[in-house]
Enzyme design. Structure first.
Site, short mmCIF file in Angstrom:
data_model
loop_
_atom_site.label_atom_id
_atom_site.label_comp_id
_atom_site.label_asym_id
_atom_site.label_seq_id
_atom_site.Cartn_x
_atom_site.Cartn_y
_atom_site.Cartn_z
N GLY A 278 9.53 -5.56 3.86
CA GLY A 278 10.25 -4.37 3.39
C GLY A 278 9.81 -3.19 4.23
N ARG A 316 4.59 8.50 -3.30
CA ARG A 316 3.49 7.70 -2.75
C ARG A 316 2.15 8.45 -2.67
NH1 ARG A 316 2.99 5.40 1.47
NH2 ARG A 316 2.32 3.43 0.59
N TYR A 320 -0.53 6.64 -4.96
CA TYR A 320 -1.49 5.78 -4.26
C TYR A 320 -2.44 6.57 -3.37
CZ TYR A 320 2.71 2.88 -4.91
OH TYR A 320 3.84 2.27 -5.39
N CYS A 346 5.68 20.45 -11.67
CA CYS A 346 4.56 21.00 -12.42
C CYS A 346 3.57 19.92 -12.85
CB CYS A 346 5.02 21.90 -13.54
SG CYS A 346 5.59 21.15 -14.97
N GLU A 347 2.85 19.45 -11.84
CA GLU A 347 1.76 18.47 -11.99
C GLU A 347 0.75 18.80 -10.89
OE1 GLU A 347 1.66 15.44 -13.83
OE2 GLU A 347 3.66 15.63 -14.71
N TYR A 375 10.03 2.79 0.30
CA TYR A 375 9.38 3.26 -0.94
C TYR A 375 9.36 4.79 -1.02
CZ TYR A 375 8.00 -1.61 -0.62
OH TYR A 375 8.03 -2.98 -0.47
N1 LLP Z 1 8.12 -9.67 -1.55
C1 LLP Z 1 7.63 -9.42 -2.78
C2 LLP Z 1 7.60 -10.50 -3.75
C3 LLP Z 1 7.16 -8.14 -3.10
O1 LLP Z 1 6.66 -7.92 -4.30
C4 LLP Z 1 7.20 -7.12 -2.12
C5 LLP Z 1 6.73 -5.78 -2.42
C6 LLP Z 1 7.73 -7.43 -0.85
C7 LLP Z 1 8.16 -8.72 -0.61
C8 LLP Z 1 7.82 -6.42 0.25
O2 LLP Z 1 6.57 -5.99 0.62
P1 LLP Z 1 6.37 -5.09 1.94
O3 LLP Z 1 6.74 -5.95 3.13
O4 LLP Z 1 7.26 -3.92 1.82
O5 LLP Z 1 4.94 -4.73 1.91
N2 LLP Z 1 5.73 1.04 -3.82
C9 LLP Z 1 4.63 0.56 -3.02
C10 LLP Z 1 4.87 -0.81 -2.47
C11 LLP Z 1 5.16 -1.85 -3.54
C12 LLP Z 1 5.45 -3.20 -2.97
C13 LLP Z 1 5.92 -4.13 -4.02
N3 LLP Z 1 6.27 -5.44 -3.56
C14 LLP Z 1 4.33 1.58 -1.93
O6 LLP Z 1 4.99 2.62 -1.88
O7 LLP Z 1 3.42 1.39 -1.13
#
Ligand code: LLP
Length: 416
Positions: A278, A316, A320, A346-347, A375
């Site tokens: 992703g 983000r 995080y 307002c946080e 994201y």
């Molecule tokens: N496959 C599964 C089963 C997942 O749960 C995820 C991400 C991906 C693929 C894709 O992962 P990537 O290649 O993007 O790392 N909101 C968070 C990231 C949450 C990821 C959740 N799962 C952030 O902003 O860092």
């Protein structure tokens, strides 16, 4: 020489694929997300080509950025999809993905979601528990069909990423430990309405070292080999997503290095590889543009620069403690100052960038918050009644709005 792609400076101006960001902000207002189609294509192709002909499918993780135009662009390049909810499946379908191009993951899939996925006949439902498997079986029996399932195994591997985005430890809610997964394999073998097509592992996101990714691919490979020898009709190995990007000076493994490691681990199975990237595809393709609305002192030698984007547009940093580069869109020869770059929400956690040294900012200046293609917009909210920001896609020297800014009427249209 081919013209450079992505976000770079032409003289003093930050541009996206040659289009001045200031022009986009002037036309669409701020905050606004800007994506480079060229970067999306480059990143996708880099992953694709890194397999060097080894059979594979890239299931782009829609959760990173599922704006229809982005999903369509990737589908046109040959991407398949990883959907995490019935709604992402619907978006995938509207973007033109066929059911056999969709893997469906997710903890706590609802009855409606399972019904939809079984009826559509997606490439695989990535099963998270024995209870879920039983629910899928009941639906498949009722519909008189065979459900294609993969079992998500939790390998107890530390992704060494932020705890909120690490998924592969047994303390995490995702998947099943190997001994439990074995019980599911036994069940699947006995049920004619269930077909085990793969094992699935995904140990976390923004992983910046190769080892957890390699280790996880090795675990998937070993398990797949054992299942093949037991006669399961596996069709591929799904190693998930998780490859990190360079938000700061630290370099995560290169795409080529990552894919080469995965192929090396999985090759022995002779099975095609499914990856679910992703962030690695969409992250570097986006920037969030914001304007400075106020400046005020913060202690003796620092200042608050208050911008018109905050945790509502980009959560983000608040969620995080994530770092995103922030830079002025128009470079100015001014003394550097130390800024706490904060949003208008307002946080107190609404900080976009801590302790940033930037050439002196003035009210009205534009800044770009980099690497927000993944994201970013997808996690935006209406807190403080702030409208969801627009999104712009720059392609081939021109740009267009792919999602307009939400209005108060849009928000109120849901209310009675
Ligand atoms: N496959 C599964 C089963 C997942 O749960 C995820 C991400 C991906 C693929 C894709 O992962 P990537 O290649 O993007 O790392 N909101 C968070 C990231 C949450 C990821 C959740 N799962 C952030 O902003 O860092």
């Amino acid at each position: 020489m081919p013209s450079p792609t992505g976000f770079f400076r032409q003289q003093h101006e930050l541009v996206c694929d040659g289009v001045p960001l200031a022009a986009i902000a002037a036309a669409e207002g701020t905050p606004v997300y800007v994506y480079s189609a060229a970067v999306l294509r480059d990143r996708y192709r880099a992953i694709d080509e890194a397999f060097r002909g080894y059979p594979h499918a890239i299931h782009y993780a829609l959760k990173a950025n599922s704006t229809l135009a982005v999903a369509r662009l990737l589908r046109e390049l040959g991407s398949a999809a990883d959907a995490n909810s019935i709604w992402e499946i619907e978006i995938a379908r509207r973007a033109g993905f066929q059911p056999q191009d969709i893997v469906f993951t997710g903890v706590g899939k609802s009855p409606a979601e399972l019904e939809c996925a079984v009826a559509l006949g997606v490439k695989a439902i990535n099963v998270e528990s024995a209870g879920e498997l039983a629910r899928i079986e009941a639906i498949a029996s009722r519909l008189g069909t065979v459900a294609r399932v993969a079992v998500r195994v939790n390998p107890d591997i530390d992704a060494k990423s932020h705890p909120h985005i690490s998924t592969g430890l047994n303390i995490n809610k995702f998947g099943l430990p190997l001994d439990r997964a074995t019980e599911l394999f036994d069940t699947i073998r006995k049920r004619p309405v269930l077909k085990l097509v793969a094992v699935h592992l995904h140990v976390g996101s923004q992983i910046t070292s190769l080892e957890p990714l390699r280790h996880s691919a090795a675990a998937a490979s070993e398990l797949s080999t054992a299942l093949l020898s037991e006669g399961f009709p596996l069709e591929y190995v799904d190693v998930g997503g998780g490859l990190g990007i360079a938000y700061d000076d630290r370099q995560p493994p290169a795409i080529e290095e990552y894919i080469a490691a995965v192929v090396a681990e999985v090759r022995g199975t002779n099975l095609p590889i499914v990856v679910e990237p992703g962030r690695a595809v969409a992250g570097p393709a986006g920037a969030l543009l914001a304007r400075v609305t106020d400046i005020k002192p913060r202690g003796a030698d620092t200042e608050f620069a208050i911008i018109d984007a905050g945790m509502t547009e980009l959560i983000r940093p608040a969620l995080y403690n994530a770092y995103h580069r922030i830079e002025p869109v128009t470079a100015r020869a001014a003394h550097e100052r130390l800024y706490e770059i904060v949003g208008p929400v307002c946080e107190s956690s609404d900080v976009v960038g801590r302790d940033r040294r930037l050439p002196q900012l003035e009210v009205g200046d534009l800044v770009a918050i980099r690497d927000t293609g993944a994201y970013g917009a997808v996690m935006a909210s209406n807190y403080n009644r702030r409208p969801l920001p627009p999104e712009v896609l720059v392609d081939n020297g021109s740009w267009r709005v792919i999602r307009r800014r939400q209005t108060v009427d849009d928000q109120l249209s849901l209310e009675s």
